[in-house]
Design an enzyme around this catalytic site. Structure first.
Site, mmCIF file in Angstrom:
data_model
loop_
_atom_site.group_PDB
_atom_site.id
_atom_site.type_symbol
_atom_site.label_atom_id
_atom_site.label_comp_id
_atom_site.label_asym_id
_atom_site.label_seq_id
_atom_site.Cartn_x
_atom_site.Cartn_y
_atom_site.Cartn_z
ATOM 1 N N ARG A 1 6.347 2.350 29.775
ATOM 2 C CA ARG A 1 7.251 2.997 28.825
ATOM 3 C C ARG A 1 6.865 4.454 28.587
ATOM 4 O O ARG A 1 7.734 5.315 28.400
ATOM 5 C CB ARG A 1 7.289 2.189 27.536
ATOM 6 C CG ARG A 1 8.017 0.861 27.782
ATOM 7 C CD ARG A 1 7.952 -0.061 26.616
ATOM 8 N NE ARG A 1 8.562 0.496 25.432
ATOM 9 C CZ ARG A 1 8.339 0.029 24.214
ATOM 10 N NH1 ARG A 1 7.536 -1.003 24.045
ATOM 11 N NH2 ARG A 1 8.926 0.583 23.180
ATOM 12 N N HIS B 1 6.828 2.173 13.041
ATOM 13 C CA HIS B 1 6.250 1.234 14.011
ATOM 14 C C HIS B 1 5.238 1.900 14.938
ATOM 15 O O HIS B 1 4.921 1.349 15.989
ATOM 16 C CB HIS B 1 7.371 0.546 14.818
ATOM 17 C CG HIS B 1 8.218 -0.368 13.985
ATOM 18 N ND1 HIS B 1 9.442 -0.862 14.400
ATOM 19 C CD2 HIS B 1 8.017 -0.897 12.752
ATOM 20 C CE1 HIS B 1 9.957 -1.633 13.458
ATOM 21 N NE2 HIS B 1 9.116 -1.666 12.443
ATOM 22 N N SER C 1 19.711 -2.515 15.167
ATOM 23 C CA SER C 1 20.423 -3.792 15.072
ATOM 24 C C SER C 1 20.128 -4.493 13.752
ATOM 25 O O SER C 1 20.665 -5.567 13.490
ATOM 26 C CB SER C 1 20.017 -4.702 16.237
ATOM 27 O OG SER C 1 18.622 -4.958 16.179
HETATM 28 C C1 BJW Z 1 23.406 2.786 19.486
HETATM 29 C C2 BJW Z 1 23.662 3.440 20.649
HETATM 30 C C3 BJW Z 1 24.024 4.716 20.560
HETATM 31 C C4 BJW Z 1 23.070 1.376 21.191
HETATM 32 N N1 BJW Z 1 24.115 5.273 19.334
HETATM 33 N N2 BJW Z 1 23.448 3.261 18.287
HETATM 34 C C5 BJW Z 1 11.948 -11.312 6.908
HETATM 35 C C6 BJW Z 1 12.913 -12.135 7.487
HETATM 36 C C7 BJW Z 1 12.778 -12.590 8.800
HETATM 37 C C8 BJW Z 1 11.667 -12.236 9.569
HETATM 38 C C9 BJW Z 1 10.721 -11.430 9.020
HETATM 39 C C10 BJW Z 1 10.864 -10.981 7.716
HETATM 40 N N3 BJW Z 1 9.817 -10.169 7.425
HETATM 41 C C11 BJW Z 1 9.019 -10.090 8.505
HETATM 42 C C12 BJW Z 1 9.530 -10.850 9.508
HETATM 43 C C13 BJW Z 1 8.895 -11.017 10.857
HETATM 44 C C14 BJW Z 1 9.185 -9.902 11.837
HETATM 45 C C15 BJW Z 1 10.685 -9.834 12.012
HETATM 46 O O1 BJW Z 1 11.369 -9.024 11.452
HETATM 47 N N4 BJW Z 1 11.202 -10.698 12.865
HETATM 48 C C16 BJW Z 1 12.631 -10.749 13.132
HETATM 49 C C17 BJW Z 1 12.860 -10.315 14.596
HETATM 50 C C18 BJW Z 1 13.145 -12.117 12.855
HETATM 51 N N5 BJW Z 1 8.634 -8.646 11.382
HETATM 52 C C19 BJW Z 1 7.368 -8.313 11.625
HETATM 53 O O2 BJW Z 1 6.617 -9.057 12.238
HETATM 54 C C20 BJW Z 1 6.893 -6.987 11.095
HETATM 55 N N6 BJW Z 1 5.664 -7.201 10.402
HETATM 56 C C21 BJW Z 1 5.629 -7.793 9.212
HETATM 57 O O3 BJW Z 1 6.610 -8.102 8.591
HETATM 58 O O4 BJW Z 1 4.358 -8.023 8.765
HETATM 59 C C22 BJW Z 1 4.194 -8.779 7.564
HETATM 60 C C23 BJW Z 1 2.693 -8.996 7.360
HETATM 61 C C24 BJW Z 1 2.143 -8.696 6.122
HETATM 62 C C25 BJW Z 1 0.782 -8.882 5.946
HETATM 63 C C26 BJW Z 1 -0.022 -9.362 6.983
HETATM 64 C C27 BJW Z 1 0.537 -9.646 8.216
HETATM 65 C C28 BJW Z 1 1.898 -9.457 8.404
HETATM 66 C C29 BJW Z 1 6.553 -6.021 12.239
HETATM 67 C C30 BJW Z 1 7.714 -5.722 13.104
HETATM 68 C C31 BJW Z 1 7.266 -4.807 14.253
HETATM 69 C C32 BJW Z 1 8.382 -4.598 15.269
HETATM 70 N N7 BJW Z 1 7.834 -4.069 16.444
HETATM 71 C C33 BJW Z 1 8.718 -3.614 17.498
HETATM 72 C C34 BJW Z 1 7.842 -3.133 18.660
HETATM 73 C C35 BJW Z 1 7.193 -1.801 18.289
HETATM 74 C C36 BJW Z 1 6.431 -1.182 19.385
HETATM 75 C C37 BJW Z 1 7.230 -1.053 20.650
HETATM 76 O O5 BJW Z 1 8.262 -0.356 20.691
HETATM 77 O O6 BJW Z 1 6.804 -1.655 21.630
HETATM 78 O O7 BJW Z 1 9.547 -2.544 17.037
HETATM 79 S S1 BJW Z 1 9.908 -4.832 18.022
HETATM 80 C C38 BJW Z 1 11.238 -3.711 18.271
HETATM 81 O O8 BJW Z 1 12.302 -3.963 17.306
HETATM 82 C C39 BJW Z 1 10.676 -2.326 17.927
HETATM 83 C C40 BJW Z 1 11.818 -1.715 17.190
HETATM 84 O O9 BJW Z 1 11.366 -0.634 16.397
HETATM 85 C C41 BJW Z 1 12.360 -2.861 16.391
HETATM 86 C C42 BJW Z 1 13.779 -2.660 15.915
HETATM 87 O O10 BJW Z 1 14.659 -2.573 16.984
HETATM 88 P P1 BJW Z 1 15.918 -1.603 16.881
HETATM 89 O O11 BJW Z 1 15.472 -0.217 16.770
HETATM 90 O O12 BJW Z 1 16.841 -2.091 15.845
HETATM 91 O O13 BJW Z 1 16.532 -1.756 18.353
HETATM 92 P P2 BJW Z 1 17.575 -2.852 18.894
HETATM 93 O O14 BJW Z 1 17.491 -2.838 20.372
HETATM 94 O O15 BJW Z 1 17.411 -4.151 18.234
HETATM 95 O O16 BJW Z 1 19.000 -2.290 18.449
HETATM 96 C C43 BJW Z 1 19.517 -1.108 19.011
HETATM 97 C C44 BJW Z 1 20.772 -0.750 18.239
HETATM 98 O O17 BJW Z 1 21.234 0.492 18.737
HETATM 99 C C45 BJW Z 1 21.922 -1.739 18.399
HETATM 100 O O18 BJW Z 1 22.474 -2.033 17.121
HETATM 101 C C46 BJW Z 1 22.951 -0.988 19.243
HETATM 102 O O19 BJW Z 1 24.296 -1.325 18.919
HETATM 103 C C47 BJW Z 1 22.653 0.431 18.857
HETATM 104 N N8 BJW Z 1 23.007 1.443 19.837
HETATM 105 N N9 BJW Z 1 23.457 2.538 21.709
HETATM 106 C C48 BJW Z 1 23.825 4.550 18.232
HETATM 107 N N10 BJW Z 1 24.332 5.459 21.644
#
Ligand code: BJW
Length: 247
Positions: free
Chosen positions: A73, A123, A198
């Site tokens: 990446r 992140h 998303s």
């Molecule tokens: C366009 C476009 C264009 C296309 N113009 N738009 C509450 C409820 C449920 C679950 C949980 C909760 N709280 C916590 C959780 C667990 C978990 C979680 O959320 N899981 C869900 C998936 C169910 N969260 C965590 O684990 C987080 N940690 C945490 O909560 O810790 C608590 C804790 C406390 C104390 C001790 C221990 C723990 C951490 C989350 C970390 C996420 N990491 C990643 C990887 C980062 C590094 C890397 O990049 O490798 O982050 S995963 C990945 O998803 C990355 C992103 O930042 C993140 C979000 O994704 P994003 O940006 O939304 O991308 P996409 O692909 O999903 O969407 C793209 C969008 O763009 C789409 O909507 C398209 O339509 C749009 N688009 N073209 C504008 N031209």
């Protein structure tokens, strides 16, 4: 009145007054620069299993596999440029100064490359590494990563400790002070702009409803809108719509 007009008016009112604009961005804002998103067509999590690559357990099991993923990446992102969406936000910051913050879930550094000064990386960053033992953070923009000792996984040249990407994996907490700042800026803003996410991943996905509950105008820019609590939806690519919204 069409949503773009009304959203522009909301933003114009903030520019004319003393209010705050808080921005949350996700992978979609960088899509038009050529950075793959995670969940859509061509998304990283379509081709790779997140639990094999973006969890602390995955790194403990196979650090080389995880590092290969992040090296791939880094190589992909390094030559890419910010697009008009990033630039429109940087230009908006020129007008609002300290009254605007970008909280990004992205690790690509493209907001900073576009000239935005007040960017908080929820992140982490592709361009930083962290010591597994010391927690010390290292800046590194060189590719390939410096490797010493173990030829497969980077280590600190001074202490010998293994280095990991300075990113937040699933199951890991976000920096608590940073998250607290994001919540304060979200609760205190007049306009909350959510772009290219998303809204699947928490705690970032909780910010738009928090802003809405606190009375902010919430504007979403996304071809496939997903956030809750939104006042105005601008359905389309951010590289086209943000310049129109912010100009
Ligand atoms: C366009 C476009 C264009 C296309 N113009 N738009 C509450 C409820 C449920 C679950 C949980 C909760 N709280 C916590 C959780 C667990 C978990 C979680 O959320 N899981 C869900 C998936 C169910 N969260 C965590 O684990 C987080 N940690 C945490 O909560 O810790 C608590 C804790 C406390 C104390 C001790 C221990 C723990 C951490 C989350 C970390 C996420 N990491 C990643 C990887 C980062 C590094 C890397 O990049 O490798 O982050 S995963 C990945 O998803 C990355 C992103 O930042 C993140 C979000 O994704 P994003 O940006 O939304 O991308 P996409 O692909 O999903 O969407 C793209 C969008 O763009 C789409 O909507 C398209 O339509 C749009 N688009 N073209 C504008 N031209």
């Amino acid at each position: 009145m069409e949503p773009m007009k009304r959203a522009r008016e909301a933003l114009r009112a903030v520019k004319a007054g003393e209010g705050i604009v808080t921005v949350l961005t996700g992978a979609g804002i960088s899509a038009e620069s050529g950075v793959p998103t995670f969940r859509g067509a061509g998304g990283l999590w379509r081709e790779h299993r997140a639990q094999d690559l973006a969890t602390p357990e995955a790194f403990a099991k196979d650090p080389q596999l995880v590092w290969d993923f992040y090296e791939m990446r880094r190589e992909l992102v390094q030559p890419l440029e910010p697009n008009p969406g990033h630039r429109a936000l940087a230009a908006l910051e020129q007008q609002l100064g300290d009254r605007m913050r970008i909280f990004t879930q992205n690790i690509d550094g493209l907001h900073q490359a576009a000239g935005s000064q007040h960017v908080e990386e929820l992140h982490g960053s592709l361009w930083r590494l962290r010591g597994m033992d010391s927690g010390r953070v290292f800046d590194d923009r060189t590719i390939p990563l410096p490797r010493s000792g173990d030829p497969l996984v980077p280590r600190c040249q001074e202490s010998g400790e293994m280095l990991r990407p300075h990113v937040v994996w699933f199951g890991e907490p976000l920096d608590s002070e940073l998250l607290h700042r994001a919540q304060l800026w979200t609760e205190g803003c007049e306009v909350f702009l959510i772009v290219g996410t998303s809204s699947n991943v928490y705690p970032a996905a909780g910010l738009a409803p928090l802003a809405a509950n606190a009375g902010a105008t919430v504007i979403e820019v996304n071809p496939d809108p997903a956030a809750s609590g939104v006042t105005f939806t601008l359905a389309g690519p951010s590289g086209e719509l943000l310049p129109k919204l912010c100009e």
